[in-house]
Design a protein around this motif. Structure first.
Motif, PDB file in Angstrom:
ATOM      1  N   TRP A   1      11.700  44.369  58.923  1.00  0.00           N
ATOM      2  CA  TRP A   1      12.719  44.422  59.954  1.00  0.00           C
ATOM      3  C   TRP A   1      12.180  43.652  61.132  1.00  0.00           C
ATOM      4  O   TRP A   1      10.968  43.584  61.327  1.00  0.00           O
ATOM      5  N   LEU A   2      13.082  43.056  61.871  1.00  0.00           N
ATOM      6  CA  LEU A   2      12.647  42.305  63.040  1.00  0.00           C
ATOM      7  C   LEU A   2      13.052  43.082  64.270  1.00  0.00           C
ATOM      8  O   LEU A   2      14.234  43.331  64.500  1.00  0.00           O
ATOM      9  N   VAL A   3      12.055  43.475  65.005  1.00  0.00           N
ATOM     10  CA  VAL A   3      12.309  44.292  66.187  1.00  0.00           C
ATOM     11  C   VAL A   3      12.240  43.403  67.409  1.00  0.00           C
ATOM     12  O   VAL A   3      11.225  42.757  67.657  1.00  0.00           O
ATOM     13  N   GLY A   4      13.340  43.374  68.128  1.00  0.00           N
ATOM     14  CA  GLY A   4      13.356  42.633  69.385  1.00  0.00           C
ATOM     15  C   GLY A   4      13.063  43.590  70.508  1.00  0.00           C
ATOM     16  O   GLY A   4      12.151  44.414  70.424  1.00  0.00           O
ATOM     17  N   GLY A   5      13.861  43.496  71.536  1.00  0.00           N
ATOM     18  CA  GLY A   5      13.698  44.403  72.663  1.00  0.00           C
ATOM     19  C   GLY A   5      14.611  43.931  73.758  1.00  0.00           C
ATOM     20  O   GLY A   5      14.605  42.754  74.113  1.00  0.00           O
ATOM     21  N   TYR A   6      15.464  44.821  74.232  1.00  0.00           N
ATOM     22  CA  TYR A   6      16.388  44.462  75.301  1.00  0.00           C
ATOM     23  C   TYR A   6      15.755  44.798  76.645  1.00  0.00           C
ATOM     24  O   TYR A   6      14.725  45.449  76.727  1.00  0.00           O
ATOM     25  N   ALA A   7      16.427  44.393  77.690  1.00  0.00           N
ATOM     26  CA  ALA A   7      15.913  44.630  79.037  1.00  0.00           C
ATOM     27  C   ALA A   7      15.929  46.116  79.368  1.00  0.00           C
ATOM     28  O   ALA A   7      16.848  46.840  78.974  1.00  0.00           O
ATOM     29  N   SER A   8      14.914  46.543  80.054  1.00  0.00           N
ATOM     30  CA  SER A   8      14.798  47.942  80.447  1.00  0.00           C
ATOM     31  C   SER A   8      14.135  48.043  81.799  1.00  0.00           C
ATOM     32  O   SER A   8      13.364  47.164  82.185  1.00  0.00           O
ATOM     33  N   SER A   9      14.414  49.138  82.465  1.00  0.00           N
ATOM     34  CA  SER A   9      13.649  49.444  83.671  1.00  0.00           C
ATOM     35  C   SER A   9      13.349  50.929  83.669  1.00  0.00           C
ATOM     36  O   SER A   9      14.084  51.715  83.073  1.00  0.00           O
ATOM     37  N   ALA A  10      12.243  51.267  84.309  1.00  0.00           N
ATOM     38  CA  ALA A  10      11.830  52.665  84.341  1.00  0.00           C
ATOM     39  C   ALA A  10      11.063  52.917  85.614  1.00  0.00           C
ATOM     40  O   ALA A  10      10.466  51.992  86.181  1.00  0.00           O
ATOM     41  N   GLY A  11      11.102  54.149  86.046  1.00  0.00           N
ATOM     42  CA  GLY A  11      10.396  54.503  87.267  1.00  0.00           C
ATOM     43  C   GLY A  11       9.352  55.570  87.010  1.00  0.00           C
ATOM     44  O   GLY A  11       9.484  56.377  86.085  1.00  0.00           O
ATOM     45  N   VAL A  12       8.309  55.535  87.803  1.00  0.00           N
ATOM     46  CA  VAL A  12       7.287  56.583  87.753  1.00  0.00           C
ATOM     47  C   VAL A  12       7.012  56.988  89.193  1.00  0.00           C
ATOM     48  O   VAL A  12       6.870  56.129  90.069  1.00  0.00           O
ATOM     49  N   LYS A  13       6.994  58.299  89.443  1.00  0.00           N
ATOM     50  CA  LYS A  13       6.658  58.732  90.804  1.00  0.00           C
ATOM     51  C   LYS A  13       5.621  59.832  90.777  1.00  0.00           C
ATOM     52  O   LYS A  13       5.607  60.668  89.862  1.00  0.00           O
ATOM     53  N   LEU A  14       4.771  59.783  91.762  1.00  0.00           N
ATOM     54  CA  LEU A  14       3.724  60.796  91.903  1.00  0.00           C
ATOM     55  C   LEU A  14       4.282  61.900  92.786  1.00  0.00           C
ATOM     56  O   LEU A  14       4.704  61.658  93.921  1.00  0.00           O
ATOM     57  N   ASN A  15       4.307  63.121  92.245  1.00  0.00           N
ATOM     58  CA  ASN A  15       4.819  64.246  93.034  1.00  0.00           C
ATOM     59  C   ASN A  15       3.745  64.766  93.978  1.00  0.00           C
ATOM     60  O   ASN A  15       2.558  64.444  93.824  1.00  0.00           O
ATOM     61  N   GLU A  16       4.151  65.614  94.902  1.00  0.00           N
ATOM     62  CA  GLU A  16       3.268  66.038  95.980  1.00  0.00           C
ATOM     63  C   GLU A  16       2.046  66.819  95.488  1.00  0.00           C
ATOM     64  O   GLU A  16       1.072  66.970  96.200  1.00  0.00           O
ATOM     65  N   ASP A  17       2.134  67.359  94.272  1.00  0.00           N
ATOM     66  CA  ASP A  17       0.988  68.116  93.753  1.00  0.00           C
ATOM     67  C   ASP A  17       0.180  67.324  92.736  1.00  0.00           C
ATOM     68  O   ASP A  17      -0.689  67.878  92.062  1.00  0.00           O
TER      69      ASP A  17
END
Lengths: 745, 157, 297
Positions: free
Chosen positions: A445-461
């Motif tokens: 199978w040929l796996v491509g990949g579409y556009a993505s965005s993701a966020g990461v945040k550091l919480n106060e603890d």
């Protein structure tokens, strides 16, 4: 690596095992929820003379009745705008939507459907792709020329919605050079994803006209786009909240019940829930394309393949849907994972009067592999070559180009995967008991990949939250958590990661095409790395150290060599709020990925009852080229489940139609594997980190279904010497083939 | 609609309920719609998939093929009553650890079937575990991990 | 489901008087695994449903010297696991065990399976092979019919609108006997494409078949007694050829249809194969281990 590579339980698992997860039909809201029902056409092909909903509207308890008149005159479709949500002038499949009703209870809604009078002029129908291609076949879309289509839609003619010829080398010369030429025709009928959760939706429209849709979907942003398009709304007026999804396998991406619920909610001013019955789901959801295949292959006596000509006709159903994608996939896969100098591939995507086919785990993959790999086996037998040898001899290699794939292909592990499967199964020591046999098949199978965005945040603890809109089908979300934990030196328990809805998640790829982890995992890893960088910068400032001297590990950041000189991530988070740089957070984007091959090689042992024709799977070995397994528990589970779906397609599953109406829309007669049919699937991973993809992970969900029908067919041939050209290999079909073989002697 | 409601008294997961219910209501709809106990799922409404499995007076049944009124005076266990008060049942723990739930839709019914097995047979063989879940369709796992989870939970108990 | 009224009588008398009152406007409910499907799909729209499960007299298995009585609302699971339904009655336990999943067996009843009158019902051929009789009650009179006369067509039985099936009686077989129940399906959990039950008894101290009954399911509008096949074997000390001939006759006498599950011709083939296998197994059982070799293939 500490967290990546661990077979950790999925992050949402406790909700699932306690029954707390909220699936499509589980959504409850304050206030009454109306029952919505959709009226589908009883005819496969008919002109609508008139629709009279007046009686239904007058029935007490009915709160809304909608038809095409209630929607803007919009045609939609990703590739060809050939579909209207409610039929206006014509129906093209049994179940084509005519109207929908919402009522206080289910019984009233059902009664209201019965009261809608539709006058049809029944037209001749055509449900098979080859028949639909013939001159004089009933035309399913008369006004096809006027539809808007994107430029890739080549070869449109009559009922042919797409046709492309792909050529590599010189096919005529290739066949001239061949010592032997083999030609066979195969057929794979329509099969259905049969997720255990049928399609379901709840829609509500608030006072400001904002539409909210709770739906188990693999593609929340695509559903948002579709709803906005059909109702001509800006995207901020549509919010899609993905619920937990009870299986998708590709079947929960295209709009099905959502627009009807929205239309009813808009008209009634109340919340409306629509849950498909199993029969409706079978009839009108978007199953796997039925597929006619002709394979002509020229070989040298030593087994070298010199030419291959393939013709594929996919019956896409009444509308194109993603037929174009399936066709492109077919072009890429048709020649098989082999280096063949001369290739010609013709793929036809054809309108027919049956359910609109859609994506189903490796669209076109298992069908084409069934044909291609069956024929490779036939050739091996004829030339007296070992089935593993002939595949090794021709398998594609690093840097190869194959027709329609582009290239050069990287991370090519066809041979390793084949050898792994052969070795694990003990290929050399074949069972020789009567009526038993062993088969192998190679798929890719040929796996491509579409556009993505993701966020990461550091919480106060010091804990971390991941912001993603990718829907979890296969443990992707857990893997994202593992990636973030790995980057930030924390445990998975310190990470919160769940799917956010379309209003709050950054744009996320669909959970399909085996690319969700490659695409979303890359964006998430980038965001985690950026967060790590921010942590280091802030810590460097506070600790008066160079960032290059800092170590992030065990929820702390410290100066290399002096572990006491450091800060906890919680302290860093707190400091960031006072510091000039502000809260630590990052959203990152990843763009399109090139096609990357992922291989699977399967070996199965079967026993055939020579009297009944029944095939029993005695053993099943699956080797797969997975790159790095971020979560081996998820990877293994995916492969095992995928094989079981493939075994159903191989042996027992088929949607059977009469006049466009499915005759077996129940689990009683659409036979998926139960625990008593299921062999234990032995999984062997070929782990070689891929060039891209987070930590070298490859797509895994789809490659594992591709070789299954072929492996079984090859084992049956080995057991009793018959070749079956049509799926599934039902007991009846096997018996028939065995009888024909006896009479031919 | 002419409603002929019947009074229904049932004990569900140890709690008593008394409700008026139309006879034309399945036990599954009663649980999910009247009581909002949505842990029990509907997969087919035909008694073929087992997603709606509950234990009714000690017997594993498909709640989609039972009228709510038939359960009058009886005791029902649903997934919500397995491992209550924040403590997981060994089966729930094992299902989580062994990867026996993927999409999770068949899981409540599957766990009820597994619990019914272990209630009657505390140390099943793999074959008995396969038999016990034969009425519960799963499309994600291939069943192997579910059997592993059942056997592992049996050892735990 | 369309609205209906619901009654759960406690006694047979109450049930038959409800039946007399509502007759064809009512439907009897036992396990409900068939009726609920029909109600949901609106294939039947009764105004009254009469639940028989609360009637103690209709439930349970009782054995006596004369034979075995199985109440109409006895569960498949109870039959499949009952020590009373083993041994010479074993094929009815096998038939009951073949009906659906555990969930279904915990709910479906013998009476329901028979009254639903599906040609593929798994309890019918074993009972017909065992010479079972249906005991029928109404507010007027009780009657008894051989089970093979109970079925009139798909979904049709000899029950009048005021009658209900009370119990099944299986007369105790005499002497050395053997039985077999065979079925053929697409996957493990499936309705039978064909099923076949054989029950035979041997002449005292000999290997001759004194009597044999062969019953087939899913190959005719009703469960079918394969009399021409029986005739080949009755009074014989059969060899392989005779068994094959009986199997051929069973196949010739079947009138299966093409449907979604199977073609008629495959069904006919399977009748031959299952009948042969069932006769062989029943003979083995009757002859005991000493003679088994004769039938090993």
């Amino acid at each position: 690596m500490k967290v990546v590579g661990q077979g950790l339980p999925r992050v949402e698992i406790l909700e699932k095992v306690t029954g707390q997860s909220v699936f499509g039909a589980d959504v409850r809201l304050p206030g009454p929820i109306l029952f919505g029902k959709i009226l589908g056409s009883p005819h496969a092909h008919a002109r609508i003379r008139s629709i009279d909903t007046s009686k239904a509207e007058r029935l007490p308890g009915v709160k809304a009745v909608v038809t095409a008149q209630d929607l803007p005159p919009v045609r939609f479709g990703r590739f060809v705008r050939d579909e209207e949500y409610f039929a206006r002038t014509k129906v093209r499949l049994v179940g084509d939507r005519i109207a929908a009703v919402a009522a206080l209870d289910e019984e009233t809604a059902e009664e209201a459907l019965r009261l809608i009078k539709v006058d049809y002029e029944v037209l001749p129908q055509v449900t098979d792709a080859l028949e639909a291609m013939r001159q004089g076949a009933p035309l399913i879309h008369e006004e096809y020329d006027q539809y808007h289509a994107i430029s890739m839609m080549e070869g449109r003619k009559g009922n042919i919605c797409y046709h492309k010829e792909t050529v590599q080398g010189d096919i005529a010369r290739g066949f001239q050079e061949a010592d032997r030429i083999f030609e066979h025709r195969f057929y794979a009928p329509m099969v259905h994803q049969t997720y255990i959760e049928p399609h379901a939706v709840l829609a509500r429209v608030d006072a400001a006209g904002k539409v909210t849709v709770w739906v188990p979907t693999q593609a929340q942003f695509f559903i948002r786009q579709s709803v906005a398009e059909i109702f001509q709304l800006p995207l901020i007026k549509v919010r899609v909240i993905p619920t937990e999804i009870g299986g998708g396998f590709g079947g929960k991406m295209l709009p099905t019940v959502e627009p009807a619920a929205v239309a009813l909610a808009r008209k009634s001013g109340m919340a409306v829930q629509i849950v498909m019955s199993r029969a409706e789901d079978f009839q009108v959801a978007n199953p796997r394309h039925p597929c006619h295949m002709r394979y002509k292959t020229g070989v040298k006596l030593d087994g070298t393949i010199v030419a291959r000509e393939v013709e594929v006709a996919l019956g896409t159903g009444a509308y194109c849907g993603i037929g174009a994608v399936t066709s492109q996939r077919a072009e890429m896969l048709a020649a098989g994972p082999y280096r063949i100098p001369n290739v010609k591939i013709d793929v036809y995507c054809v309108y027919t009067n049956h359910a609109n086919c859609g994506p189903y785990r490796a669209p076109a993959g298992p069908q084409l592999a069934f044909a291609s790999e069956s024929q490779i086996d036939i050739i091996a037998r004829e030339l007296d070559l070992d089935p593993v040898e002939i595949r090794l001899k021709n398998a594609i290699q690093e840097g190869d180009q194959t027709p329609a794939c582009g290239g050069p292909l990287e991370s090519v592990h066809a041979k390793e995967t084949l050898l792994k499967a052969a070795e694990a199964a003990g290929w050399g020591a074949k069972p020789r008991e009567k009526n038993r046999g062993r088969g192998i098949a190679l798929g890719y199978w040929l796996v491509g990949g579409y556009a993505s965005s993701a966020g990461v945040k550091l919480n106060e603890d010091g804990t971390v939250t991941v912001m993603t809109g990718v829907v979890d089908l296969s443990g992707t979300v857990t893997s994202l958590g593992q990636i973030v934990a790995e980057v930030l030196g924390i445990e998975l328990d310190d990470v919160h990661v769940r799917t956010a809805d379309s209003d709050f998640a950054p744009h996320s790829t669909i959970s399909a095409g085996s690319q969700a982890l490659r695409s979303m995992g890359t964006a998430t890893k980038m965001a985690a790395e950026e967060v790590k960088k921010q942590i280091m910068e802030l810590a460097a400032d506070k600790l008066e150290a160079e960032t290059s001297d800092l170590v992030v590990e065990g929820k702390r950041i410290y100066v290399r060599g002096s572990i006491e000189k450091g800060l906890s991530l919680g302290q860093v988070a707190q400091l960031s709020l006072m510091h000039e740089r502000g809260p630590i957070v990052s959203i990152q984007s990843s763009s399109h990925f090139p096609n990357q091959p992922a291989f699977s090689a399967h070996v199965t042992d079967v026993e055939v009852d020579p009297e009944t024709g029944g095939v029993k799977i005695l053993r099943y070995v699956a080797a797969q080229d997975v790159g790095t397994a971020i979560n081996p528990l998820s990877v293994t589970g995916q492969i095992q489940g995928s094989v079981m779906q493939g075994l159903g397609q191989a042996l027992s599953e088929a949607c059977v139609f009469a006049n466009g109406k499915m005759r077996n829309p129940t689990f009683l007669d659409y036979k998926i594997f139960s625990s008593l049919d299921a062999p234990r699937v032995e999984v062997h991973l070929v782990e070689q980190a891929a060039g891209d993809g987070p930590f070298g992970a490859k797509g895994i969900g789809e490659p594992s279904i591709i070789p299954v029908p072929a492996a079984v067919a090859n084992a049956v041939r080995d057991a009793v010497g018959v070749t079956i050209f049509d799926l599934p290999l039902s007991a009846e079909r096997v018996r028939m083939a065995m009888r024909e073989k006896i009479t031919q002697r | 609609m002419a409603e002929m409601k019947k009074r229904l008294r049932v004990t569900i997961n140890g709690e008593r309920y008394e409700k008026e219910v139309s006879p034309a209501t399945s036990l599954l709809d009663f649980l999910r719609t009247d009581l909002n106990l949505t842990g029990t799922k509907e997969g087919c409404g035909e008694g073929e998939c087992g997603a709606c499995s509950v234990i009714l007076d000690g017997r594993l049944v498909d709640s989609c093929l039972i009228l709510a009124v038939e359960a009058d005076g009886q005791e029902i266990q649903t997934i919500e009553g397995v491992g209550r008060h924040g403590r997981l049942h060994p089966l729930q723990k094992a299902f989580a650890e062994k990867g026996a739930a993927q999409c999770g839709y068949c899981t409540p019914g599957m766990i009820m079937a597994a619990k019914y097995l272990l209630d009657h047979n505390p140390s099943p063989t793999p074959e008995q575990a396969l038999e016990a879940i034969a009425g519960n369709l799963c499309r994600c796992t291939g069943y192997g991990s579910i059997v592993d989870a059942i056997l592992s939970a049996a050892k735990e108990r | 489901m369309r609205s209906f009224d619901y009654f759960a009588p406690q006694s047979l008398g109450d049930a038959t008087s409800l039946l007399r009152r509502y007759g064809s406007k009512s439907r009897l409910l036992a396990g409900g695994t068939d009726l609920l499907l029909r109600l949901e799909r609106r294939l039947t729209e009764p105004s009254v449903v009469i639940d028989l499960k609360k009637i103690r007299a209709l439930s349970g298995i009782k054995a006596s010297g004369k034979g075995l009585r199985i109440g109409a609302v006895t569960l498949m699971e109870e039959i499949a696991s009952s020590p009373l339904a083993q041994g010479r009655y074993g094929i009815i336990a096998k038939g009951a065990a073949a009906v659906g999943s555990i969930q279904t067996q915990n709910r479906a009843t013998l009476g329901g399976n028979l009254c639903n009158a599906s040609p593929a019902a798994d309890t019918a051929p074993p009972l017909i092979a065992l010479s079972a009789r249906a005991r029928i009650a109404s507010s007027r009179r009780d009657r008894e019919v051989p089970l093979e006369e109970f079925f009139l067509g798909p979904g049709k039985t000899c029950l009048q609108p005021n009658e209900l099936l009370k119990e099944i009686f299986i007369p105790a077989p005499a002497g050395r006997s053997g039985g077999s129940f065979q079925r053929c399906t697409r996957t493990a959990m499936d309705i039978a494409l064909v099923n076949c039950a054989v029950f035979l008894s041997l002449a005292p101290k000999r290997e001759t078949i004194a009597d044999i009954r062969i019953a087939l399911g899913a190959v005719a509008p009703t469960p079918l007694r394969a009399r021409p096949a029986e005739d080949v074997l009755r009074g014989k000390n059969p060899d392989k050829g005779a068994v094959e001939e009986a199997a051929d006759r069973a196949a010739a006498g079947a009138s299966p249809i093409d449907d979604i599950r199977s073609s008629a011709s495959y069904r006919r083939d399977m009748v031959r194969i299952l009948t042969r296998r069932a006769i062989e197994e029943a003979l083995k059982e009757a002859l005991g281990s000493r003679q088994q070799k004769k039938w090993q293939r």
